[in-house]
Enzyme design. Structure first.
Site, PDB file in Angstrom:
ATOM      1  N   CYS A  40      15.954   8.385  92.193  1.00 55.53           N
ATOM      2  CA  CYS A  40      16.625   8.103  90.926  1.00 55.53           C
ATOM      3  C   CYS A  40      18.105   7.774  91.155  1.00 55.53           C
ATOM      4  O   CYS A  40      18.424   6.735  91.708  1.00 55.53           O
ATOM      5  CB  CYS A  40      16.423   9.262  89.957  1.00 55.53           C
ATOM      6  SG  CYS A  40      16.677   8.816  88.229  1.00 55.53           S
TER       7      CYS A  40
ATOM      8  N   HIS B  25      10.590  10.870  90.115  1.00 55.41           N
ATOM      9  CA  HIS B  25      10.724  12.313  90.300  1.00 55.41           C
ATOM     10  C   HIS B  25       9.333  12.923  90.507  1.00 55.41           C
ATOM     11  O   HIS B  25       8.324  12.382  90.062  1.00 55.41           O
ATOM     12  CB  HIS B  25      11.361  12.954  89.070  1.00 55.41           C
ATOM     13  CG  HIS B  25      12.796  12.596  88.873  1.00 55.41           C
ATOM     14  ND1 HIS B  25      13.800  13.089  89.660  1.00 55.41           N
ATOM     15  CD2 HIS B  25      13.395  11.780  87.957  1.00 55.41           C
ATOM     16  CE1 HIS B  25      14.959  12.613  89.243  1.00 55.41           C
ATOM     17  NE2 HIS B  25      14.740  11.813  88.212  1.00 55.41           N
TER      18      HIS B  25
END
Length: 490
Positions: free
Chosen positions: A332, A433
């Site tokens: 991310c 994630h």
């Protein structure tokens, strides 16, 4: 006629008193009794979050509590989520969607609107569930936060629900914590507190009994129970980073630099729990040690955390690590940092502007108002072998690959390429994630780093076992009949 109030609130004398885990345990106990139960936290301030099936965002603790209750995630479980992006500012998320970036004083003035959203969610849950177990935030005795409170007694008064107060005896001063908290409440709020749970006790309970008797006489309120300190309780943390490990033979060394605004550090829990993986969290005053892999984590303020990384010299450590043949992986915000540039023209995370990335991946990122929130199934391509996995995305950035000829895809999601591995096969990253939670991924990651690691660890099973262990302790040490009578459950 409205249904009877079956809402019970767990408040704590301080942060980390054990509210989150006790709510999870109660949810699991009620699930065992086939009582449909919803976890609820009116307002959460955390950088660890989870994605609901309908694309909303809630605190990670409520996701764990929903797992304990055996129910699907719902934005109503955590109607207000604050994600700090600086010491005085935070992104405000209401009913799963980010509405704005606010400074502390702005949000204080906004609390009336926030309370309406909280009560709306609570009302919906009352129609769908037999019981609602509520987690407070911090302490109800913070005098400076009492006005317009929606997280603790402000909610309890508005919802007219009973409160159990939890204190952590391991920190010391447990009787002062409990009595002092009560003294700082109003009369109606004190009357709302029905009893106490003392958490994390070590030693012979007989040595505590005189204190418990004194406490009950002093307050005229019962001690519902004393929970023992439970070693090795591996439940995903709401915010605090857990570093404890039990290692067999270390075969794979991984370092994670801890950014000031690190987000979703629960990504790394499974690495920490693997008996052959040494996971090293690197603090701001520390240098990155010699390891096989450096992972750049997510961030709530990517440009500021990138500047911090350069200020403390981690960028130079990463360059040296790569010169010696090491590998780097970004998730991310960490993925964005590995690219060429990060542009925030509208000041989505902080001050508007553009920052140059580390330049290891051919991607350019622009932060936008539209936040990606979704569960993802993907295929991982570290090599010719394909690993099926699941994960979730939470990000504001749109990253564009500027040159496909200097590397290759890392993932395939819904038939499209995503993530990237550079041409040297040393640097990789993606937005996903939870990527390591699929058991086959860590051996694949280690293999990419040139290390044979056959053992797999099932993170979901470990979470379930930890919740059961905690629930078993509550079944044994709490007076559940006394606890559940407040919500008309026998």
């Amino acid at each position: 006629m409205d249904k009877p109030n079956k809402t019970l609130m767990i408040q704590g004398t301080a942060s980390d008193a054990g509210k989150s885990t006790i709510v999870a345990a109660i949810c699991r106990i009620l699930k065992r009794r086939r009582i449909k139960t919803a976890p609820f936290k009116p307002q959460n301030m955390a950088l660890n979050s989870a994605v609901t099936p309908d694309g909303g965002e809630i605190g990670r603790a409520q996701a764990v509590q929903a797992l304990a209750a055996g129910v699907e995630l719902d934005v109503d479980f955590n109607p207000i989520l604050l994600k700090p992006s600086s010491d005085t500012g935070a992104q405000v998320i209401i009913h799963g969607k980010a509405i704005s970036q606010m400074q502390a004083q702005q949000y204080h003035d906004y609390k009336k609107v926030a309370m309406d959203a909280v009560l709306e969610s609570h009302q919906r849950l009352k129609q769908k569930y037999q019981a609602i177990i509520v987690e407070g935030a911090g302490s109800p005795a913070e005098i400076n936060l009492r006005e317009g409170d929606i997280a603790n007694m402000g909610f309890a008064e508005a919802a007219d629900c009973p409160v159990i107060l939890v204190a952590d005896i391991d920190k010391g001063g447990v009787f002062a914590q409990l009595v002092g908290t009560l003294e700082l409440l109003s009369e109606s709020e004190r009357n709302r507190v029905k009893g106490f749970i003392i958490n994390k006790f070590r030693g012979d309970i007989k040595l505590l009994e005189s204190g418990l008797t004194w406490l009950e006489h002093k307050t005229n309120k019962p001690v519902i129970g004393v929970l023992p300190y439970i070693q090795g309780l591996e439940i995903a943390a709401e915010d605090a980073i857990t570093t404890e490990q039990v290692l067999d033979e270390v075969k794979f060394k991984v370092a994670v630099p801890v950014f000031p605004r690190i987000s979703n550090h629960t990504d790394f829990d499974i690495l920490r729990l693997h008996p052959s993986v040494e996971l090293i969290y690197v603090g701001p005053e520390q240098t990155i040690p010699n390891v096989d892999l450096i992972i750049l984590p997510g961030s709530k303020n990517v440009r500021a955390d990138l500047a911090h990384m350069q200020k403390v010299g981690w960028d130079k450590s990463i360059a040296k690590h790569l010169r010696y043949g090491g590998k780097v992986f970004g998730i991310c915000g960490g993925y964005q940092m590995l690219g060429i540039a990060i542009n925030d023209p509208n000041g989505i995370e902080d001050v508007a502007g553009e920052s140059q990335g580390l330049g290891y991946l051919p991607i350019s990122t622009e932060l936008t108002d539209n936040k990606a929130l979704k569960h993802t199934q993907a295929q991982l391509h570290f090599s010719d072998e394909c690993v099926e996995l699941t994960g979730y995305e939470i990000h504001c950035g749109i990253s564009t690959v500027t040159n496909t000829k200097v590397g290759r895809r890392l993932l395939t999601t819904n038939g499209a390429d995503s993530g990237f591995i550079n041409a040297d096969d040393q640097v990789a990253g993606c937005y996903l994630h939870g990527i390591f939670d699929t058991p086959a991924v860590i051996p694949a990651l280690a293999k990419w780093c040139g290390i044979a690691l056959s053992q797999q660890v099932d993170y979901q099973s470990l979470q379930q076992q930890a919740i059961d262990k905690l629930a078993d302790a509550c079944e044994q040490h709490l007076d559940l009949n006394k606890l559940f009578k407040y919500i008309n459950i026998s």
